[in-house]
Design an enzyme around this catalytic site. Structure first.
Site, short mmCIF file in Angstrom:
data_model
loop_
_atom_site.label_atom_id
_atom_site.label_comp_id
_atom_site.label_asym_id
_atom_site.label_seq_id
_atom_site.Cartn_x
_atom_site.Cartn_y
_atom_site.Cartn_z
N CYS A 186 -10.27 -4.60 0.36
CA CYS A 186 -11.33 -3.73 0.48
C CYS A 186 -12.30 -3.92 -0.74
O CYS A 186 -11.94 -4.45 -1.70
CB CYS A 186 -10.84 -2.17 0.31
N ASN A 222 0.78 -1.09 -0.05
CA ASN A 222 0.04 -0.16 -0.12
C ASN A 222 0.85 0.96 -0.06
O ASN A 222 1.87 1.08 0.63
CB ASN A 222 -1.05 -0.06 1.21
N CYS A 254 -3.99 0.58 -2.72
CA CYS A 254 -3.82 -0.67 -1.56
C CYS A 254 -2.90 -1.43 -2.52
O CYS A 254 -2.61 -1.26 -3.73
CB CYS A 254 -5.20 -1.13 -1.77
N GLU A 280 -2.84 -4.78 -3.08
CA GLU A 280 -3.67 -5.86 -3.99
C GLU A 280 -3.73 -4.84 -5.35
O GLU A 280 -3.23 -5.54 -6.35
CB GLU A 280 -5.17 -6.07 -3.64
N GLU A 300 0.33 5.27 0.60
CA GLU A 300 -0.64 6.24 1.16
C GLU A 300 -0.37 7.55 0.52
O GLU A 300 0.89 7.83 0.05
CB GLU A 300 -0.70 6.53 2.59
#
Length: 129
Positions: A86, A42, A53, A55, A44
């Site tokens: 998510c 991830n 993210c 994934e 940010e």
């Protein structure tokens, strides 16, 4: 690649996560049907909506290299609970692997395995267009 090796690749990505705001690292290792492995973490951003993210990082890397059929993904975190994808990640993964296996790890390295359709039972695909 063995499941254990894929898990280790996901765990290794935890240390690459850029998480100055949440301090919640996530690592992913995605195996494509042709054997290609894409990893991600991830990343940010101070404009929170621009955060990506682990994934989706792995998925975008795979697709940008020409690999569009996903077999399985391992998602690792450092929380007590399993690290689940998510909703946005579920939809992106579904696009390229509607039958893919999802392996979620917790901080102990324990695994919970499921199919993406269990995580996104009514996924949106091209049949809706």
């Amino acid at each position: 690649m063995s499941e254990q090796e894929l898990m280790q690749k996901a765990i290794a990505m935890l240390d690459r996560a850029y998480i100055p705001y949440s301090h919640f690292p996530v690592g992913a290792a995605l195996e494509c049907e042709d054997g290609y492995i894409a990893t991600g973490c991830n990343i940010e951003n101070s404009s929170y909506g621009l955060t990506i993210c682990a994934e989706r990082t792995a998925a975008v890397k795979a697709v940008s290299e020409g690999h569009t059929r996903f077999r399985r993904i391992v998602i690792a975190g450092r929380s007590d609970d399993y690290c689940y994808p998510c909703g946005a990640c579920r939809q992106v993964l579904y696009e390229f692997g509607p039958d893919m296996e999802v392996i979620c790890l917790n901080k102990k390295g324990e695994a919970k395995k499921m199919n993406i359709k269990e995580l996104l039972p009514c996924g949106f695909d091209s049949s809706w267009l």
